[in-house]
Every structure is written in C-alpha cells, then in structure tokens.
Design a protein around this motif. Structure first.
Motif, PDB file in Angstrom:
ATOM      1  N   LYS A  60      -0.389  13.596  -2.449  1.00 12.09           N
ATOM      2  CA  LYS A  60      -0.905  12.401  -3.229  1.00 12.09           C
ATOM      3  C   LYS A  60      -2.434  12.406  -3.324  1.00 12.09           C
ATOM      4  O   LYS A  60      -3.058  12.749  -2.329  1.00 12.09           O
ATOM      5  N   SER A  61      -3.196  11.995  -4.306  1.00 13.25           N
ATOM      6  CA  SER A  61      -4.419  12.193  -4.773  1.00 13.25           C
ATOM      7  C   SER A  61      -5.240  10.948  -3.962  1.00 13.25           C
ATOM      8  O   SER A  61      -4.845   9.903  -4.457  1.00 13.25           O
ATOM      9  N   LEU A  62      -6.205  11.244  -3.281  1.00 11.54           N
ATOM     10  CA  LEU A  62      -7.118  10.145  -2.701  1.00 11.54           C
ATOM     11  C   LEU A  62      -8.056   9.895  -3.671  1.00 11.54           C
ATOM     12  O   LEU A  62      -8.900   8.689  -4.010  1.00 11.54           O
ATOM     13  N   THR A  63      -8.554  11.062  -4.344  1.00 12.10           N
ATOM     14  CA  THR A  63      -9.799  10.854  -5.299  1.00 12.10           C
ATOM     15  C   THR A  63      -9.279   9.995  -6.703  1.00 12.10           C
ATOM     16  O   THR A  63     -10.243   9.069  -7.003  1.00 12.10           O
ATOM     17  N   LEU A  64      -8.311  10.028  -7.075  1.00 14.95           N
ATOM     18  CA  LEU A  64      -7.925   8.989  -8.315  1.00 14.95           C
ATOM     19  C   LEU A  64      -7.298   7.630  -7.491  1.00 14.95           C
ATOM     20  O   LEU A  64      -7.299   6.546  -8.287  1.00 14.95           O
TER      21      LEU A  64
ATOM     22  N   GLY B 159       1.047  -1.042   0.130  1.00 16.65           N
ATOM     23  CA  GLY B 159      -0.106   0.088   0.093  1.00 16.65           C
ATOM     24  C   GLY B 159       0.822   1.222  -0.095  1.00 16.65           C
ATOM     25  O   GLY B 159       0.555   2.246  -0.696  1.00 16.65           O
ATOM     26  N   LEU B 160       1.879   1.387   0.551  1.00 17.98           N
ATOM     27  CA  LEU B 160       2.739   2.257   0.653  1.00 17.98           C
ATOM     28  C   LEU B 160       3.341   2.764  -0.577  1.00 17.98           C
ATOM     29  O   LEU B 160       3.559   3.747  -0.921  1.00 17.98           O
ATOM     30  N   ILE B 161       3.688   1.464  -1.364  1.00 21.56           N
ATOM     31  CA  ILE B 161       4.388   1.711  -2.499  1.00 21.56           C
ATOM     32  C   ILE B 161       3.231   2.233  -3.681  1.00 21.56           C
ATOM     33  O   ILE B 161       3.590   3.112  -4.484  1.00 21.56           O
ATOM     34  N   THR B 162       2.082   1.797  -3.479  1.00 17.84           N
ATOM     35  CA  THR B 162       0.979   2.289  -4.293  1.00 17.84           C
ATOM     36  C   THR B 162       0.622   3.709  -4.061  1.00 17.84           C
ATOM     37  O   THR B 162       0.670   4.454  -5.072  1.00 17.84           O
ATOM     38  N   VAL B 163       0.733   4.199  -3.089  1.00 14.89           N
ATOM     39  CA  VAL B 163       0.767   5.629  -2.661  1.00 14.89           C
ATOM     40  C   VAL B 163       1.715   6.489  -3.274  1.00 14.89           C
ATOM     41  O   VAL B 163       1.402   7.483  -3.886  1.00 14.89           O
ATOM     42  N   ALA B 164       2.961   6.012  -3.342  1.00 14.13           N
ATOM     43  CA  ALA B 164       4.041   6.565  -3.950  1.00 14.13           C
ATOM     44  C   ALA B 164       3.783   6.742  -5.642  1.00 14.13           C
ATOM     45  O   ALA B 164       4.423   7.605  -6.040  1.00 14.13           O
ATOM     46  N   CYS B 165       3.293   5.967  -6.038  1.00 15.54           N
ATOM     47  CA  CYS B 165       2.988   6.136  -7.450  1.00 15.54           C
ATOM     48  C   CYS B 165       1.821   6.931  -7.955  1.00 15.54           C
ATOM     49  O   CYS B 165       1.831   7.121  -9.167  1.00 15.54           O
ATOM     50  N   MET B 166       1.153   7.599  -6.924  1.00 21.35           N
ATOM     51  CA  MET B 166      -0.013   8.373  -7.133  1.00 21.35           C
ATOM     52  C   MET B 166       0.213   9.648  -7.750  1.00 21.35           C
ATOM     53  O   MET B 166       1.383  10.231  -7.315  1.00 21.35           O
ATOM     54  N   PRO B 167      -0.525  10.269  -8.329  1.00 20.42           N
ATOM     55  CA  PRO B 167      -0.477  11.780  -9.050  1.00 20.42           C
ATOM     56  C   PRO B 167      -0.778  12.410  -7.668  1.00 20.42           C
ATOM     57  O   PRO B 167      -1.453  12.108  -6.766  1.00 20.42           O
ATOM     58  N   PRO B 168      -0.482  13.932  -7.813  1.00 21.36           N
ATOM     59  CA  PRO B 168      -0.778  14.982  -6.825  1.00 21.36           C
ATOM     60  C   PRO B 168      -2.429  15.168  -7.008  1.00 21.36           C
ATOM     61  O   PRO B 168      -3.073  14.703  -8.062  1.00 21.36           O
ATOM     62  N   PRO B 169      -2.854  15.690  -5.940  1.00 20.84           N
ATOM     63  CA  PRO B 169      -4.508  16.170  -5.727  1.00 20.84           C
ATOM     64  C   PRO B 169      -4.587  17.411  -6.483  1.00 20.84           C
ATOM     65  O   PRO B 169      -3.711  18.170  -6.677  1.00 20.84           O
ATOM     66  N   VAL B 170      -5.886  17.758  -6.711  1.00 17.94           N
ATOM     67  CA  VAL B 170      -6.034  19.323  -7.362  1.00 17.94           C
ATOM     68  C   VAL B 170      -6.593  20.358  -6.662  1.00 17.94           C
ATOM     69  O   VAL B 170      -6.735  21.186  -6.969  1.00 17.94           O
TER      70      VAL B 170
END
Length: 338
Positions: free
Chosen positions: A280-284, A111-122
């Motif tokens: 990191k974006s929670l929405t996406l 899950g931590l790795i997955t977070v690291a791959c996420m784009p920024p929020p808007v």
C-alpha cells in the motif's frame, strides 16, 4: 556435503534484508538527517533522484518485447487489481470485526480500513519483485495502473467503508507518476533501442537496490519523527501486531490463490502478485488522510496504521526475497522441457 552458513555467506545471500535493518538503525539514531526538509532534502532526492533512478534502471533492463507481451496479460492484471481494491477492503472489514472484541481504539480501526483502501506504491513492490527474480514488467505495469485507478477508486472505497470521501490531488498524482516512473522508463528504453549500450558490465540490480535502501531510510526517518500525541503504548503495540498479522495473512492468501491458478500464472508472475497486490502507498495515503481528517484530534491514531504498514511491508519483503528467489529457481527445475 552441505555448505556451512557463515555470517559472510548469510550477508551475501540476504544483503537487502541486512541493508534494511541498517537503514532502520541509522534512521533511529538521527532521523532528522533523512526527514522531509532535512539536510538531505529528501522531498527532491527521493522522488526525483532515487525513485527516478530505480525506474530508469528498469527501463535499461527490460526487453521491449516483454513489456508489450506483459501489457496483454489481462488475467494477471485483473487478479492483482481485484485483490488490491476489492478483496483487501472486504477482508480487512472482517478482520477488524474480530479484533474489535478486544476493545481497540476505534480510530485505529478506522485507520486500518483506510489502509485497505489505498492503491499500491510505485517503488518498493517493483524492486522487491526484481530482487526475488519475479516478473518485474508486471510489477511496474500494475504499480502504475494501481496508482491511476486509486485516483478514482480510493475515494469511492473510503466513501463506502467510512462514509466519508476526499478529492485525490489528480494533477499532482499524474505529474508525479509521469516524472518519476513513466519518463525514466521511456528514457531507459530509448537508450537500449537507439544506442549500443546494454549495461551488462554494470551492477544495475545492486544500484537499484541501493536506491531502494535510500528510500527506506528516509521513510523510517519520517516515521520516527511522527508525534505520538493522543496514543497510549497499548495503541501502538496493538497497531504494530495487527498490521503485521494482517500483512502476513494477505501475502499468504495472495500466494495461495495465485499458486492455485498455475494454468495462468508462472512462478515469476506469482512473485509480482504477492508484492503488488498486498503493498500500500504511503506517498498517496498520507495526503489523503490529511485532507479527510484535517482538524480532527484523532488524526495521529488514524494515520498510525498506514505509517506502520509501509515499513512493515518492506521488512517482510526483505525477509522473503531470498526464500522466494530460491522458490522461483526450484520451480524452474521442476518445469518440464517444452
């Protein structure tokens, strides 16, 4: 003679942080009110209400010349996107190798790795940058750019780091960005350009921060309602501490790296870099996790780091806004006259 810090003075200086803490308290008391499909209908009031309002106010506040100038800041944009999509995944891989010696739940590490791959929020990075008097235009541009890049880069990063990939909902993401970010920005700019309205007498900054507080409140409502099946108390405690440590380190590194490049970035740029490159974006992120790990019994463990990361970045940002704003002012005082 130093001014004594009274409770009222503290609240006035740190009202965004105080508001965030109140939002957390209210969300903990009655999370059903602000949850998705709850009485406040946050699936509409947040996305097409609060977020729309945040970027509409940005459109009213930004100078068109500053927007076009910021678009040409290639080094600034490159720094933020490289830190977001290249440095953070690499650093997180090294980070989990260290913490794995404590025999942590392997699915939380994924899950931590997955977070690291996420784009920024808007939304959050933009408002925190504005509240700290950073380069708001750069924050908006890079939040939008990062979201579009994430449509392509995030699945590739997940494939490389986890050996699994997913299809990001391309059309939904583009429509969401257009309706909640681009259109309100254009409307705000259109009003400034074609009417005499300037909004100087209106508390636009306070209104946008109140809109952000509503987004934060609903985020915590959803977080408090997430079932914790399959997780021990130790898993939750470790996730909270690891996410907190990871974020503090990333924000510190982004600040230090950017500060070492003062030839290219001023103090306001550095504020935008700190928030945009580490958020990191929670929405996406949540839809991606649900597509990737649909049917997995470990979905709750994999999702937990992202669910913790999102509110933590907001709380840390709220803590830092006042200090960063003072730092920006101090840098302006030190700047030699041209």
């Amino acid at each position: 003679m130093k001014h004594r810090i009274t409770p009222l003075r503290f609240i006035q200086k740190n009202w965004l942080l105080v508001g965030i803490l109140i939002c957390i308290l209210l969300a903990g008391i009655y999370p059903e009110l602000g949850s998705k499909e709850g009485p406040l209908r946050t699936e509409y009031t947040v996305k097409y209400g609060a977020v729309f309002l945040i970027f509409f106010i940005s459109g009213l506040s930004l100078k068109t010349e500053a927007i076009f100038h910021t678009f040409q800041r290639h080094k600034l944009h490159s720094f933020i996107q490289i830190f977001t999509f290249i440095f953070i995944p690499i650093f997180t891989q090294a980070f989990i190798r260290i913490v794995s010696i404590f025999r942590v739940n392997v699915w939380i590490l994924k899950g931590l790795i997955t977070v690291a791959c996420m784009p920024p929020p808007v939304s959050s990075a933009v408002i925190l940058t504005r509240a700290a008097q950073g380069n708001e235009t750069a924050a908006i541009f890079n939040s939008i750019l990062g979201s579009f890049l994430g449509i392509i880069i995030t699945p590739l990063l997940l494939l490389f780091n986890l050996g699994s990939t997913t299809v990001v909902p391309l059309l939904d993401t583009v429509i969401q960005l257009l309706t909640t970010v681009v259109i309100p920005l254009v409307l705000g700019q259109g009003i400034i350009k074609f009417t005499s309205f300037r909004g100087h007498t209106l508390p636009l900054n306070a209104v946008s921060q109140c809109a952000l507080l509503f987004v934060i409140y609903t985020t915590f409502c959803d977080t408090f309602l997430v079932p914790e099946s399959g997780m021990s108390a130790l898993d939750v405690i470790f996730t909270v501490f690891s996410v907190l440590i990871l974020q503090v380190i990333l924000m510190f590194l982004s600040f230090k790296f950017a500060s070492s490049m003062k030839k290219h970035f001023d103090a306001q740029d550095i504020i935008a870099i700190v928030f945009c490159s580490t958020h990191k974006s929670l929405t996406l992120g949540i839809p991606i996790l649900r597509i990737m790990f649909h049917g997995y019994s470990h979905l709750s463990q994999i999702s937990l780091p992202l669910l913790v990361y999102h509110p933590t970045q907001i709380i840390l940002g709220g803590l830092m806004v006042s200090q960063l704003k003072d730092w920006v002012h101090s840098q302006r005082v030190k700047r030699p006259p041209v």
